[in-house]
Motif scaffolding. Sequence first.
Motif, mmCIF file in Angstrom:
data_model
loop_
_atom_site.group_PDB
_atom_site.id
_atom_site.type_symbol
_atom_site.label_atom_id
_atom_site.label_comp_id
_atom_site.label_asym_id
_atom_site.label_seq_id
_atom_site.Cartn_x
_atom_site.Cartn_y
_atom_site.Cartn_z
ATOM 1 N N SER A 19 -45.977 37.279 -8.203
ATOM 2 C CA SER A 19 -45.899 36.544 -6.945
ATOM 3 C C SER A 19 -45.909 35.054 -7.249
ATOM 4 C CB SER A 19 -47.065 36.922 -6.016
ATOM 5 O OG SER A 19 -48.302 36.863 -6.705
ATOM 6 N N PHE A 20 -45.519 34.259 -6.248
ATOM 7 C CA PHE A 20 -45.404 32.811 -6.426
ATOM 8 C C PHE A 20 -46.228 32.068 -5.385
ATOM 9 C CE2 PHE A 20 -40.918 34.052 -7.811
ATOM 10 C CZ PHE A 20 -41.223 34.014 -9.156
ATOM 11 N N GLU A 21 -46.832 30.960 -5.822
ATOM 12 C CA GLU A 21 -47.518 30.066 -4.881
ATOM 13 C C GLU A 21 -46.766 28.749 -4.770
ATOM 14 O OE1 GLU A 21 -51.913 29.562 -4.751
ATOM 15 O OE2 GLU A 21 -51.456 27.469 -5.250
ATOM 16 N N TYR A 22 -46.659 28.244 -3.533
ATOM 17 C CA TYR A 22 -46.033 26.955 -3.259
ATOM 18 C C TYR A 22 -46.987 26.106 -2.423
ATOM 19 C CZ TYR A 22 -41.846 29.678 -4.436
ATOM 20 O OH TYR A 22 -40.930 30.493 -5.063
ATOM 21 N N PHE A 23 -46.735 24.787 -2.413
ATOM 22 C CA PHE A 23 -47.512 23.915 -1.536
ATOM 23 C C PHE A 23 -46.573 23.161 -0.595
ATOM 24 C CE2 PHE A 23 -46.736 21.400 -5.421
ATOM 25 C CZ PHE A 23 -46.198 20.223 -4.903
ATOM 26 N N VAL A 24 -47.124 22.672 0.492
ATOM 27 C CA VAL A 24 -46.333 21.965 1.496
ATOM 28 C C VAL A 24 -45.886 20.615 0.933
ATOM 29 C CG1 VAL A 24 -46.356 20.939 3.794
ATOM 30 C CG2 VAL A 24 -47.555 23.095 3.381
ATOM 31 N N ASP A 50 -47.152 32.946 -1.579
ATOM 32 C CA ASP A 50 -48.166 32.353 -0.714
ATOM 33 C C ASP A 50 -47.996 30.846 -0.665
ATOM 34 O OD1 ASP A 50 -49.355 31.430 -3.043
ATOM 35 O OD2 ASP A 50 -51.309 32.294 -2.646
ATOM 36 N N VAL A 51 -48.539 30.263 0.388
ATOM 37 C CA VAL A 51 -48.401 28.825 0.640
ATOM 38 C C VAL A 51 -49.784 28.245 0.890
ATOM 39 C CG1 VAL A 51 -47.368 27.043 2.085
ATOM 40 C CG2 VAL A 51 -46.099 29.163 1.629
ATOM 41 N N THR A 52 -50.104 27.165 0.181
ATOM 42 C CA THR A 52 -51.420 26.543 0.330
ATOM 43 C C THR A 52 -51.562 25.908 1.704
ATOM 44 O OG1 THR A 52 -50.679 24.469 -0.672
ATOM 45 C CG2 THR A 52 -51.593 26.134 -2.139
ATOM 46 N N TRP A 53 -52.804 25.730 2.120
ATOM 47 C CA TRP A 53 -53.056 25.288 3.488
ATOM 48 C C TRP A 53 -52.935 23.776 3.639
ATOM 49 C CZ3 TRP A 53 -52.614 26.724 8.106
ATOM 50 C CH2 TRP A 53 -53.180 25.981 9.141
ATOM 51 N N ASN A 54 -52.172 23.368 4.627
ATOM 52 C CA ASN A 54 -52.127 21.982 5.066
ATOM 53 C C ASN A 54 -51.740 21.983 6.527
ATOM 54 O OD1 ASN A 54 -50.311 19.368 5.597
ATOM 55 N ND2 ASN A 54 -51.884 18.866 4.114
ATOM 56 N N ALA A 55 -52.531 21.353 7.344
ATOM 57 C CA ALA A 55 -52.314 21.414 8.793
ATOM 58 C C ALA A 55 -51.189 20.504 9.267
ATOM 59 C CB ALA A 55 -53.605 21.056 9.526
ATOM 60 N N GLY A 56 -50.490 19.843 8.348
ATOM 61 C CA GLY A 56 -49.380 18.988 8.746
ATOM 62 C C GLY A 56 -49.841 17.669 9.343
ATOM 63 N N ILE A 64 -43.526 19.266 7.501
ATOM 64 C CA ILE A 64 -43.702 20.617 8.024
ATOM 65 C C ILE A 64 -45.143 21.045 7.807
ATOM 66 C CG2 ILE A 64 -41.319 21.381 7.667
ATOM 67 C CD1 ILE A 64 -42.324 22.770 5.087
ATOM 68 N N THR A 65 -45.542 22.100 8.493
ATOM 69 C CA THR A 65 -46.877 22.657 8.309
ATOM 70 C C THR A 65 -46.784 23.917 7.458
ATOM 71 O OG1 THR A 65 -46.730 24.056 10.270
ATOM 72 C CG2 THR A 65 -47.598 21.803 10.572
ATOM 73 N N THR A 66 -47.937 24.371 7.021
ATOM 74 C CA THR A 66 -47.986 25.625 6.267
ATOM 75 C C THR A 66 -47.375 26.769 7.067
ATOM 76 O OG1 THR A 66 -49.966 24.930 5.067
ATOM 77 C CG2 THR A 66 -49.540 27.289 5.180
ATOM 78 N N THR A 67 -47.723 26.853 8.340
ATOM 79 C CA THR A 67 -47.231 27.971 9.147
ATOM 80 C C THR A 67 -45.716 27.899 9.343
ATOM 81 O OG1 THR A 67 -47.837 26.741 11.159
ATOM 82 C CG2 THR A 67 -49.409 28.374 10.342
ATOM 83 N N GLU A 68 -45.156 26.710 9.423
ATOM 84 C CA GLU A 68 -43.697 26.583 9.526
ATOM 85 C C GLU A 68 -43.015 27.045 8.243
ATOM 86 O OE1 GLU A 68 -43.306 22.844 12.682
ATOM 87 O OE2 GLU A 68 -43.628 22.452 10.538
ATOM 88 N N ALA A 102 -49.323 32.219 12.280
ATOM 89 C CA ALA A 102 -49.013 33.122 11.174
ATOM 90 C C ALA A 102 -48.540 34.474 11.717
ATOM 91 C CB ALA A 102 -50.238 33.305 10.281
ATOM 92 N N TYR A 103 -49.233 34.970 12.714
ATOM 93 C CA TYR A 103 -48.872 36.234 13.356
ATOM 94 C C TYR A 103 -47.452 36.162 13.919
ATOM 95 C CZ TYR A 103 -49.156 40.091 16.753
ATOM 96 O OH TYR A 103 -48.916 41.228 17.486
ATOM 97 N N ASN A 104 -47.170 35.112 14.648
ATOM 98 C CA ASN A 104 -45.838 34.956 15.249
ATOM 99 C C ASN A 104 -44.760 34.715 14.200
ATOM 100 O OD1 ASN A 104 -46.823 35.287 17.863
ATOM 101 N ND2 ASN A 104 -47.160 33.088 18.166
ATOM 102 N N GLY A 105 -45.164 34.198 13.030
ATOM 103 C CA GLY A 105 -44.214 33.897 11.970
ATOM 104 C C GLY A 105 -43.919 35.059 11.040
ATOM 105 N N GLY A 106 -44.494 36.222 11.330
ATOM 106 C CA GLY A 106 -44.219 37.400 10.520
ATOM 107 C C GLY A 106 -45.113 37.566 9.315
ATOM 108 N N CYS A 107 -46.160 36.756 9.209
ATOM 109 C CA CYS A 107 -47.084 36.844 8.075
ATOM 110 C C CYS A 107 -48.105 37.943 8.332
ATOM 111 C CB CYS A 107 -47.791 35.502 7.890
ATOM 112 S SG CYS A 107 -48.989 35.470 6.540
ATOM 113 N N ARG A 108 -48.376 38.752 7.287
ATOM 114 C CA ARG A 108 -49.343 39.839 7.425
ATOM 115 C C ARG A 108 -50.512 39.713 6.460
ATOM 116 N NH1 ARG A 108 -47.657 44.534 10.011
ATOM 117 N NH2 ARG A 108 -49.883 45.006 9.890
ATOM 118 N N CYS A 109 -50.612 38.560 5.790
ATOM 119 C CA CYS A 109 -51.630 38.420 4.746
ATOM 120 C C CYS A 109 -52.190 37.006 4.752
ATOM 121 C CB CYS A 109 -51.018 38.751 3.384
ATOM 122 S SG CYS A 109 -52.199 38.787 2.018
ATOM 123 N N ILE A 110 -53.502 36.885 4.672
ATOM 124 C CA ILE A 110 -54.194 35.589 4.642
ATOM 125 C C ILE A 110 -55.041 35.509 3.376
ATOM 126 C CG2 ILE A 110 -55.856 34.077 5.803
ATOM 127 C CD1 ILE A 110 -53.328 34.498 7.451
#
Length: 299
Positions: A19-24, A50-56, A64-68, A102-110
């Motif tokens: 798997s891969f991790e990216y940041f905003v 996965d994408v690291t957390w940043n509230a934009g 962009i934000t993490t959720t975007e 995250a829910y609306n964006g199709g994400c199923r994992c936190i």
Amino acid sequence: MKVSAVLQENWKNEVTSFSFEYFVPKDAQATQLLYDRIRHMSELHPLFIDVTWNAGGAARKTPITTTELITKASKSYNLETCMHLTCTGMTEEAIDQALLEAYNGGCRCILALRGDPIEGHDWESSPGGFAYAKDLIKHIRKKYGDYFEIGVAGYPEGNGEQTDNELLIDHLKEKLDAGGSFVITQMFYDVDNFLKWVDRCREKGVTAPIVPGIMPITTYASFVRRVKWCDINVPADFMHEMELVKDDPAAVRQVGAEFMSSMCKTIMEKGHIYHMHFYTMNGEKSSRTIIERLGMLRN
């Protein structure tokens, strides 16, 4: 897809995955480059990204934000996604908004984390927020039941604030008991220490899949900086090799790739762990080189 279920199945059948991790990104140009890179790297068929957390804007202004970014990866590139979510600077209301996006964006994992302190300050929870990752996990379970799978962080060499590894393993067990289902570790270069830590986790009742966090080496300066920042051990012979080639960028990448590939092979052969999580730092080549050396690419 449940990440933990796939990891358990892969463990039984000795099937490799990654798997891969990216940041905003910090600006619009870097954002477009990252979109292109994620699209291209999706062709390698990672189990998830996965994408690291940043509230934009909470910590720094980003386009962009993490959720975007999570939504784009899920809906445009058909990737399974995992979103980091931290307690740092987050009220319960803000956390609920992030989970909804995250829910609306199709994400199923936190990946539920306490998070680092705001720069220049000691860590403290926000009014109405959570003080520990286990409290965040309990909140997610209360709000969404089993909809989200929840990953947690593991620290084979301490986490900067706490160096008592036995206590950290106890805390890890508490996070899993609260609702976490798999573990992603901090970066490390001491494979023997990692394998001993995994054994100790198992002895203390941690049964969830443990995923090693792999940090490819791109430059000597970034390698040394991250080692110091995370305060992790580097085997003396490898450090000596790196110092010999530190002024030759191509040689640094070559030596780094050889070492990381060997480390991953040892994890698979001795630890019977077959999934590697790559901290890409939004790059592609170094992670891909290791994956190719390990023979993990599939058509």
